[in-house]
Design a protein around this motif. Sequence first.
Motif, PDB file in Angstrom:
ATOM      1  N   CYS A  42      54.847  66.428  18.053  1.00 59.80           N
ATOM      2  CA  CYS A  42      54.721  66.800  19.464  1.00 59.80           C
ATOM      3  C   CYS A  42      53.240  66.760  19.864  1.00 59.80           C
ATOM      4  O   CYS A  42      52.400  67.393  19.217  1.00 59.80           O
ATOM      5  CB  CYS A  42      55.287  68.206  19.670  1.00 59.80           C
ATOM      6  SG  CYS A  42      55.015  68.835  21.341  1.00 59.80           S
ATOM      7  N   CYS A  55      51.920  70.507  20.580  1.00 60.57           N
ATOM      8  CA  CYS A  55      51.868  71.592  19.600  1.00 60.57           C
ATOM      9  C   CYS A  55      51.973  71.112  18.157  1.00 60.57           C
ATOM     10  O   CYS A  55      51.866  71.914  17.229  1.00 60.57           O
ATOM     11  CB  CYS A  55      52.969  72.610  19.891  1.00 60.57           C
ATOM     12  SG  CYS A  55      54.602  71.991  19.441  1.00 60.57           S
ATOM     13  N   CYS A  97      61.500  69.632  20.924  1.00 61.75           N
ATOM     14  CA  CYS A  97      60.406  70.006  20.030  1.00 61.75           C
ATOM     15  C   CYS A  97      60.870  71.214  19.222  1.00 61.75           C
ATOM     16  O   CYS A  97      61.518  72.114  19.749  1.00 61.75           O
ATOM     17  CB  CYS A  97      59.156  70.348  20.848  1.00 61.75           C
ATOM     18  SG  CYS A  97      57.842  71.104  19.876  1.00 61.75           S
ATOM     19  N   THR A 125      59.240  73.680  17.966  1.00 59.36           N
ATOM     20  CA  THR A 125      58.432  74.901  17.997  1.00 59.36           C
ATOM     21  C   THR A 125      59.044  76.031  18.811  1.00 59.36           C
ATOM     22  O   THR A 125      58.970  77.192  18.423  1.00 59.36           O
ATOM     23  CB  THR A 125      57.026  74.563  18.531  1.00 59.36           C
ATOM     24  OG1 THR A 125      56.444  73.598  17.664  1.00 59.36           O
ATOM     25  CG2 THR A 125      56.142  75.799  18.606  1.00 59.36           C
ATOM     26  N   CYS A 172      55.521  76.169  22.530  1.00 62.23           N
ATOM     27  CA  CYS A 172      55.030  74.811  22.770  1.00 62.23           C
ATOM     28  C   CYS A 172      54.623  74.715  24.236  1.00 62.23           C
ATOM     29  O   CYS A 172      55.341  75.164  25.129  1.00 62.23           O
ATOM     30  CB  CYS A 172      56.122  73.796  22.449  1.00 62.23           C
ATOM     31  SG  CYS A 172      55.721  72.105  22.965  1.00 62.23           S
TER      32      CYS A 172
HETATM   33 ZN    ZN Z   1      55.880  70.944  21.037  1.00 65.74          ZN
END
Ligand code: ZN
Length: 263
Positions: A202, A205, A223, A225, A229
């Motif tokens: 990503c 992040c 993503c 996270t 993020c």
């Molecule tokens: Zn991310």
Amino acid sequence: MTYTRTVHETVAALRTIRGQWAELLLAIETPPADVWPPRQLAHTMREADPEQLDVVERAPLVLREHPAPPNLDALDTGRAIERMIFDLADTLAAAVQTRAPGEQRDPRRWEFADPGAADIRRAHGSRAHGLHFACVWVEGRVLDDDTAPEQQLEGSLTAPPFAPLPPHLLHEARRTARVAEGRLLRTLGLDARTTLVPDRACPWCGGELTLHTGPDTEPSVTCSTGEECTAPVPVDERGRRVWGWGALPSLVVALGVDITTAA
Ligand SMILES: [Zn+2]
């Protein structure tokens, strides 16, 4: 007839096969695609390809020579699907086609292949019209089209060209169409699956990116996270940042892929 779930599922599978057939023919002439970028997005962002418009008009794969196509897996799938659908049409025609061959030239008839015939059209019968035609023809039998007596110009009634499809053949049609559909979608990477986007994190992040695809949905990317993020996209119901269809081009740009050449 009643429009049952079985009929509905069979017709849906046949229409998916028709709808994706041009994609498969193009895939045969394209080296196997990477996971990223998603196939549908690559097509959207590429210039409209005039070749795509006439590609379904070409001769069936089983009647063509294929000198070393770039994607053998796609060619195998294409040939297998043609065989499945053509054989299915033969089976249904043998059971429900009521008029004898030659009795009356009717373009609605499915003509069987006659491998011994010198004439190329007779040798391949209706198979020469290609997969699209075969799918439409099978759909007509599944829907029991043209099974009522037909009024002639002078007012007399003649027998219909087809009998209604018996239940066991409807189930056979459903099974075959769904097997063919599943193989086509798998080969095109359009079956329901989630795939880790390889070698790319990503951009916001550094989390892992996952591509989600499915036959009836537009591709999306999430993503790993979560809400922390900072990517400027919404979170999904599981709290993951998600790039939907409209946001995917911006992710492609952020990841620095030249999508117009990465087919
Ligand atoms: Zn991310």
